[in-house]
Structures are given as C-alpha cells and as structure tokens.
Design an enzyme around this catalytic site. Structure first.
Site, PDB file in Angstrom:
ATOM      1  N   ASP A 168      -7.150  13.355 -25.115  1.00 54.87           N
ATOM      2  CA  ASP A 168      -7.215  11.963 -24.662  1.00 54.87           C
ATOM      3  C   ASP A 168      -6.593  11.100 -25.755  1.00 54.87           C
ATOM      4  O   ASP A 168      -7.195  10.872 -26.796  1.00 54.87           O
ATOM      5  CB  ASP A 168      -8.682  11.592 -24.408  1.00 54.87           C
ATOM      6  CG  ASP A 168      -8.841  10.141 -23.936  1.00 54.87           C
ATOM      7  OD1 ASP A 168      -7.859   9.378 -24.009  1.00 54.87           O
ATOM      8  OD2 ASP A 168      -9.959   9.792 -23.508  1.00 54.87           O
ATOM      9  N   TYR A 178       0.850  -1.199   0.000  1.00 56.15           N
ATOM     10  CA  TYR A 178       0.000   0.000   0.000  1.00 56.15           C
ATOM     11  C   TYR A 178       0.877   1.238   0.000  1.00 56.15           C
ATOM     12  O   TYR A 178       1.846   1.312   0.750  1.00 56.15           O
ATOM     13  CB  TYR A 178      -0.908   0.026   1.237  1.00 56.15           C
ATOM     14  CG  TYR A 178      -2.360   0.027   0.848  1.00 56.15           C
ATOM     15  CD1 TYR A 178      -2.951   1.155   0.273  1.00 56.15           C
ATOM     16  CD2 TYR A 178      -3.146  -1.119   0.982  1.00 56.15           C
ATOM     17  CE1 TYR A 178      -4.271   1.141  -0.140  1.00 56.15           C
ATOM     18  CE2 TYR A 178      -4.469  -1.136   0.568  1.00 56.15           C
ATOM     19  CZ  TYR A 178      -5.023  -0.003   0.006  1.00 56.15           C
ATOM     20  OH  TYR A 178      -6.319  -0.007  -0.411  1.00 56.15           O
ATOM     21  N   THR A 185      -4.492   5.863 -21.692  1.00 56.92           N
ATOM     22  CA  THR A 185      -4.336   4.525 -21.125  1.00 56.92           C
ATOM     23  C   THR A 185      -2.918   4.082 -21.453  1.00 56.92           C
ATOM     24  O   THR A 185      -2.246   4.660 -22.304  1.00 56.92           O
ATOM     25  CB  THR A 185      -5.323   3.515 -21.748  1.00 56.92           C
ATOM     26  OG1 THR A 185      -5.104   3.492 -23.162  1.00 56.92           O
ATOM     27  CG2 THR A 185      -6.768   3.891 -21.455  1.00 56.92           C
ATOM     28  N   LYS A 192      -3.097   0.266 -24.724  1.00 56.45           N
ATOM     29  CA  LYS A 192      -3.550   0.141 -26.117  1.00 56.45           C
ATOM     30  C   LYS A 192      -2.314   0.143 -27.036  1.00 56.45           C
ATOM     31  O   LYS A 192      -1.489  -0.740 -26.892  1.00 56.45           O
ATOM     32  CB  LYS A 192      -4.591   1.213 -26.406  1.00 56.45           C
ATOM     33  CG  LYS A 192      -5.836   1.018 -25.498  1.00 56.45           C
ATOM     34  CD  LYS A 192      -6.939   2.028 -25.681  1.00 56.45           C
ATOM     35  CE  LYS A 192      -8.047   1.781 -24.655  1.00 56.45           C
ATOM     36  NZ  LYS A 192      -9.110   2.794 -24.715  1.00 56.45           N
ATOM     37  N   ARG A 245      -2.622  -2.757 -18.104  1.00 59.79           N
ATOM     38  CA  ARG A 245      -3.856  -1.971 -18.021  1.00 59.79           C
ATOM     39  C   ARG A 245      -3.658  -0.892 -16.967  1.00 59.79           C
ATOM     40  O   ARG A 245      -3.469  -1.198 -15.787  1.00 59.79           O
ATOM     41  CB  ARG A 245      -5.036  -2.855 -17.636  1.00 59.79           C
ATOM     42  CG  ARG A 245      -5.199  -4.077 -18.507  1.00 59.79           C
ATOM     43  CD  ARG A 245      -6.563  -4.674 -18.340  1.00 59.79           C
ATOM     44  NE  ARG A 245      -7.512  -3.888 -19.086  1.00 59.79           N
ATOM     45  CZ  ARG A 245      -7.743  -4.057 -20.381  1.00 59.79           C
ATOM     46  NH1 ARG A 245      -7.092  -4.973 -21.072  1.00 59.79           N
ATOM     47  NH2 ARG A 245      -8.619  -3.302 -21.007  1.00 59.79           N
ATOM     48  N   GLU A 296      -0.476   4.934  -0.457  1.00 59.24           N
ATOM     49  CA  GLU A 296      -1.242   6.162  -0.694  1.00 59.24           C
ATOM     50  C   GLU A 296      -0.331   7.383  -0.591  1.00 59.24           C
ATOM     51  O   GLU A 296       0.506   7.463   0.302  1.00 59.24           O
ATOM     52  CB  GLU A 296      -2.376   6.281   0.328  1.00 59.24           C
ATOM     53  CG  GLU A 296      -3.530   5.344   0.025  1.00 59.24           C
ATOM     54  CD  GLU A 296      -4.616   5.408   1.085  1.00 59.24           C
ATOM     55  OE1 GLU A 296      -4.318   5.798   2.223  1.00 59.24           O
ATOM     56  OE2 GLU A 296      -5.766   5.069   0.764  1.00 59.24           O
TER      57      GLU A 296
HETATM   58  C1  LIG Z   1     -10.101   3.192 -23.850  1.00 58.61           C
HETATM   59  C2  LIG Z   1     -10.371   4.619 -23.706  1.00 58.61           C
HETATM   60  C3  LIG Z   1     -10.601   5.202 -22.459  1.00 58.61           C
HETATM   61  C4  LIG Z   1     -10.879   4.413 -21.201  1.00 58.61           C
HETATM   62  O1  LIG Z   1      -9.969   3.534 -20.793  1.00 58.61           O
HETATM   63  P1  LIG Z   1     -10.362   2.368 -19.763  1.00 58.61           P
HETATM   64  O2  LIG Z   1      -9.022   1.923 -19.332  1.00 58.61           O
HETATM   65  O3  LIG Z   1     -11.132   1.360 -20.549  1.00 58.61           O
HETATM   66  O4  LIG Z   1     -11.168   2.967 -18.652  1.00 58.61           O
HETATM   67  C5  LIG Z   1     -10.708   6.573 -22.384  1.00 58.61           C
HETATM   68  N1  LIG Z   1     -10.611   7.339 -23.482  1.00 58.61           N
HETATM   69  C6  LIG Z   1     -10.433   6.800 -24.702  1.00 58.61           C
HETATM   70  C7  LIG Z   1     -10.334   7.702 -25.889  1.00 58.61           C
HETATM   71  C8  LIG Z   1     -10.320   5.440 -24.859  1.00 58.61           C
HETATM   72  O5  LIG Z   1     -10.170   4.931 -26.085  1.00 58.61           O
END
Ligand SMILES: *Cc1c(COP(=O)(O)O)cnc(C)c1O
Length: 424
Positions: A205, A59, A231, A234, A240, A61
């Site tokens: 994003d 942990y 993220t 991807k 993740r 925090e």
């Molecule tokens: C995948 C995605 C997210 C969210 O990610 P999670 O890890 O699934 O919560 C946010 N914004 C965009 C543009 C995404 O493609």
C-alpha cells in the site's frame, strides 16, 4: 483571491453564495497557512479543471469496451489513457483506476484474494499501519482474522525477522506492507521473500509514497508485490481517488473485485483528473519535485532535532516525520491545536508504544509534500522548524499572543508561494 479562483467559481458565487463563501475561506486558509498534513497536497489547476468537468454527468459501469450503458465514445479513451499512463509510470502490467478512494481499493484486494474469516497480516495502527490493514474498528478487522506486526522499540523501524516469525506462525493468506505514518523506506523485496516463503499474497500500500515512487525518490514495490494499491491524492498530487496495480495473472480478479464486487459506476471526472496527474508525474519537473520533498523532510527533521525534538526512528527517508513530544512535556493534541492557531496545520498522531490514548496521543505527524509543491526549499524548512518550536513552547506556557504573532509571520512568508486555483 484572483482570476484563477474567480474563473473556477463564477456561477457558484451567484447560485449558492453560502457554499461559495466557505470555499473562498478555505482557499484563503490553504494559501495563508503552512500545511504539513502528510497525506495532503495542492493539485494543479489542470487537475482541478478535469475534476470539475462535465465527465461527472456520465455513468459507465464496466470497463472500456465492456460497458453496461451506451454513450462511452469519450469515456473509454479517458479511462484507457489513465490506465496506460499508470502502467507506464509505475512499470506495471495492469492498472485499475476505478476505486473511489484508498480504503475501497484496499477492500477490493481483500475481496479478490480472501474469503471472510481468512487471515491477514498487516502493520498495526499504533506502529504506522492504516485502518484498512486489519484494524479492529475497520471492516478489514471485523470481517477478516487480522494479525499485526509493529516496529522495534529501540529503532522505531520494522524488524523483518519479527515479520517473518509472525508469518511462519500465523500463515496469513495476505500480507500487507506500507502504511500511513512510516518515516522510513519500506523493504519491498524483504516482504516479498517472506510472502513467498509462507505462500501469501503480498500487497504493498503506497498511498503515502506513490509520488516518491513515481519520481524515483523511493524504491518501487512493482516486481516485488503481487498487488500495489495507492491513493492518487497524497504525494502523487492528483485528485482524490485510488488505483490498483497488479500483474497479468491477477488482473481479472482485481477488476472483478472493484466492479461488480464493490462498486458501481466509476467517477469519470476523477478518472480524467488521475490521467492528468499521471501525465504531470511523468515529467522531469515531477522527479525534481519528488527529490525536493525528501530533501525538505530531511532539512525539517534536522531543524527539529536541533531544537530538541525527538523523532521516531531518529529522522526520515521520505516525506514524513513523526515527532514524539514526550520530552517536550506536552501532548500531541494540545500542540497540534496551538500550531493550527499559529498558522501551521498538521495532525496529532500516536507514536509506536504510545502510553497515551489514540485521541490524545504523544506525537505529531508532519509531511513536506504540500510546502514543496508551493516551491519551498531547505531554508524555508529551518524557518518552519523554528516556528514549530516557538509555537509548542508557547502552547505549554499558554502564550496565545505568541501564537498570533507566529501566524502573522507565516501569512507574510506564504505570500511568496502562491497556490494553484487561488492566486496562480
Ligand atoms: C490514506 C491511506 C489510505 C486510505 O485512503 P482514503 O482515500 O483516505 O480512503 C489507505 N492506505 C494508506 C496507507 C493510507 O495512507
């Protein structure tokens, strides 16, 4: 199955055979199928080992040097390495590597800059935006006053004049660019000019394209957007998780929004795996990987177009293709199900101005990050386009035997492309 897999699951096989068998089956599935889900990838075994490490026991925090529990002698440097690597790779002034995933990372940005009820302008879900960009079913649409921009019907692309017009009329406090089904380059400088004109904070994003940005295959939002969320799992090919990049000016607000604003203890095993993935992403090999993702997507788009598929915006600049099946006379969902039976995994997706419902839409979303990780190149993309074409035709005609025969061809073909943590 192999030594790689057995080394990762030796104790599990004895302790919980039910779960181990399911993991093994998933490993075989990921190995024998052509995985084209645009948000997925294959992480390296190094990333997997960090994710599965004893850091999950701790942990912590707070932030390095300012924790609420003792015993952070090794966690602090792990998190600091992840932060330093993120800053160096993306050229950012500040990085927060604690968000549990992309959705909480985005919510943290709302928390940092907005009060409930404030206005936010994001890309609409049907046009390619993400749920967390203000969709009515998301907390971001329920707790904030969300308005949306879309794409032009004739080009399938964002129209910055339209975005500017909406921004001038609505005066949002936050503008969001980027999305989850955008096959074209995002003009971050153009969005920044609009945000500046209306006095809004700009959030980019880059969840989908972070690996392309890191590898130089897509322009960077750093220097244009006030805050960048992504993220890590991807195209960036990490565990993740998520990160928020920002300027010194907004660093405190972002850190406070993540902890204690939204989250408790960070997932240290994930943080370590993010650090490993960022080290991998800083290599020459990763630059080549990012470039190959785009070459493969363009080759796959060309192969599909040659076979009569309609692609939203006519093609792709990145890792992602959106195909509109209206002209093929089949819905996205039955096509996706048939493709899965044929050994090709992707997802049905709405297309801009879709006349069908979101759970039974007209399109397919296709991504090349996973097949590129396996080492597939342009020639393989033409084979894949051929398999997709045959499977979609077979689905329309109810020819299950043809789907099975394609799945067999794909099982053979994928043997030459081993995946980390399974055969390699
Ligand atoms: C995948 C995605 C997210 C969210 O990610 P999670 O890890 O699934 O919560 C946010 N914004 C965009 C543009 C995404 O493609």
């Amino acid at each position: 199955m192999s030594d790689a897999y057995e080394a990762l699951t030796a104790k599990l096989a004895a302790a919980d055979p039910e779960i181990e068998r399911l993991i093994e089956a998933e490993g075989r599935r990921e190995s024998e199928k052509i995985r084209l889900i645009a948000s997925e990838n294959y992480v390296s075994q190094a990333v997997m080992e960090a994710t599965g490490s004893i850091l999950t026991n701790k942990y912590s925090e707070g932030y390095a040097g300012k924790r609420y529990y003792e015993g952070q002698q090794f966690i602090d440097p792990v998190e600091q390495l992840a932060i330093d690597r993120a800053k160096a790779l993306f050229g950012a002034e500040h990085a927060n590597v604690q968000p549990y995933s992309g959705s909480p990372a985005n919510l943290a940005v709302y928390m940092a800059f907005l009060n409930p009820g404030d206005k936010v302008l994001g890309m609409g879900l049907p046009a390619g935006g993400h749920l967390t960009h203000g969709s009515k079913v998301s907390a971001t649409g329920k707790w904030f006053d969300a308005v949306a921009y879309g794409v032009r019907r004739d080009t399938g692309r964002i129209d910055l004049d339209e975005v500017a017009e909406i921004a001038r009329r609505e005066r949002p406090k936050l503008i969001i660019c980027g999305g989850t089904a955008i096959p074209r380059t995002v003009d971050f400088a153009g969005f920044a000019a609009i945000a500046e004109e209306v006095g809004a904070v700009l959030m980019a994003d880059i969840a989908h394209i972070a690996g392309l940005v890191a590898g130089g295959a897509h322009p960077t939002p750093v220097g244009h957007a006030d805050v960048v969320t992504t993220t890590t799992h991807k195209t960036l090919r990490g565990p993740r998780g998520a990160m928020i990049l920002t300027t010194e000016e907004h660093a405190k607000a972002i850190d406070k929004a993540v902890f204690p604003g939204l989250q408790g203890g960070p997932h240290n095993h994930t943080t370590a795996a993010i650090a490993v993935a960022l080290r991998e992403a800083a290599t020459e090999a990763f630059k080549e990987y990012a470039a190959q993702i785009v070459k493969n997507a363009k080759a796959l788009a060309a192969g599909l177009t040659a076979r009569g598929f309609d692609l939203v915006s006519g093609g792709t600049d990145n890792h992602l293709i959106l195909a509109d099946l209206t002209s093929k006379d089949i819905g996205g969902k039955p096509a996706a199900k048939a493709l899965d039976a044929a050994g090709i995994e992707l997802n049905f997706n709405s297309v801009p101005f879709d006349t069908r419902k979101p759970f039974d839409p007209s399109g397919l979303r296709i991504g090349t990050s996973s097949v590129t990780t396996r080492g597939m190149t342009e020639g393989d993309m033409d084979l894949i386009a051929g398999w997709i074409d045959r499977a979609v035709a077979a689905a329309k005609d109810g020819k299950d035997a043809e789907l099975e025969s394609i799945a067999g061809e794909i099982r053979e073909h994928t043997k030459a492309f081993p995946i980390p943590g399974w055969q390699a």
